[in-house]
Design a protein around this motif. Structure first.
Motif, short mmCIF file in Angstrom:
data_model
loop_
_atom_site.label_atom_id
_atom_site.label_comp_id
_atom_site.label_asym_id
_atom_site.label_seq_id
_atom_site.Cartn_x
_atom_site.Cartn_y
_atom_site.Cartn_z
N UNK A 119 0.83 -1.21 0.00
CA UNK A 119 0.00 0.00 0.00
C UNK A 119 0.87 1.25 0.00
N UNK A 120 0.29 2.35 -0.46
CA UNK A 120 1.01 3.62 -0.44
C UNK A 120 1.47 3.96 0.97
N UNK A 121 0.57 3.78 1.93
CA UNK A 121 0.88 4.12 3.32
C UNK A 121 2.03 3.27 3.86
N UNK A 122 2.03 1.98 3.54
CA UNK A 122 3.12 1.11 4.01
C UNK A 122 4.43 1.50 3.36
N UNK A 123 4.39 1.87 2.09
CA UNK A 123 5.61 2.24 1.38
C UNK A 123 6.20 3.54 1.89
N UNK A 124 5.36 4.46 2.36
CA UNK A 124 5.85 5.77 2.79
C UNK A 124 6.92 5.67 3.87
N UNK A 125 6.81 4.69 4.76
CA UNK A 125 7.82 4.60 5.82
C UNK A 125 9.20 4.27 5.27
N UNK A 126 9.26 3.72 4.06
CA UNK A 126 10.54 3.39 3.45
C UNK A 126 11.25 4.60 2.87
#
Length: 152
Positions: A119-126
């Protein structure tokens, strides 16, 4: 746009503590009116002629650190010290990603194609927060009992 750049439509973005420091005047070299942000997921809308790793329509993570890929630091994978126009530039030296569209310099080393099941939200932390935490643990004293250390 340079031949090595991409333009992304920003689909998800977050704010960083660094952005708050800029807003409070702690990073005076940032010009007034600069679009902030260096953490985003987006869809590539356009690429320069020299970009080979992403194409329009790809969903990507925009890295908080841009890397030219040619300087001595980039050749050592020390992208944060890029001498060829990279480093922390989004939202600092050029407009950042807290916008509808963003220019990402050196797209081949500064964007990462995302799998559909992330998900976009999960990827943002990267984009910044997870790598920053990793460096802090890797370079700091992350042992139990150390002030601020996390118990694993």
């Amino acid at each position: 746009m340079n031949p090595t750049d991409a333009i992304i439509r920003v689909d998800a973005v977050t704010i960083c503590g660094t952005d708050l420091h800029i807003l409070s005047g702690d990073v005076p070299e940032v010009q007034a009116g600069r679009v902030l942000g260096h953490e985003a997921v987006g869809t590539v809308t356009e690429v320069g002629a020299a970009v080979s790793t992403v194409r329009p329509g790809d969903r990507v993570l925009a890295s908080c650190i841009s890397a030219c890929g040619r300087c001595r630091f980039c050749r050592q994978a020390r992208y944060g010290q890029c001498l060829g126009g990279g480093g922390w530039i989004l939202g600092h030296q050029i407009d950042g990603v807290q916008a509808e569209l963003a220019l990402v310099p050196f797209a081949d080393l500064s964007t990462y194609t995302l799998p559909d099941d992330v998900s976009d939200e999960a990827a943002l932390i990267l984009a910044d927060v997870l790598p920053t935490a990793y460096v802090g643990i890797d370079r700091g004293d992350g042992t139990a009992g150390h002030p601020g250390a996390t118990q694993w």
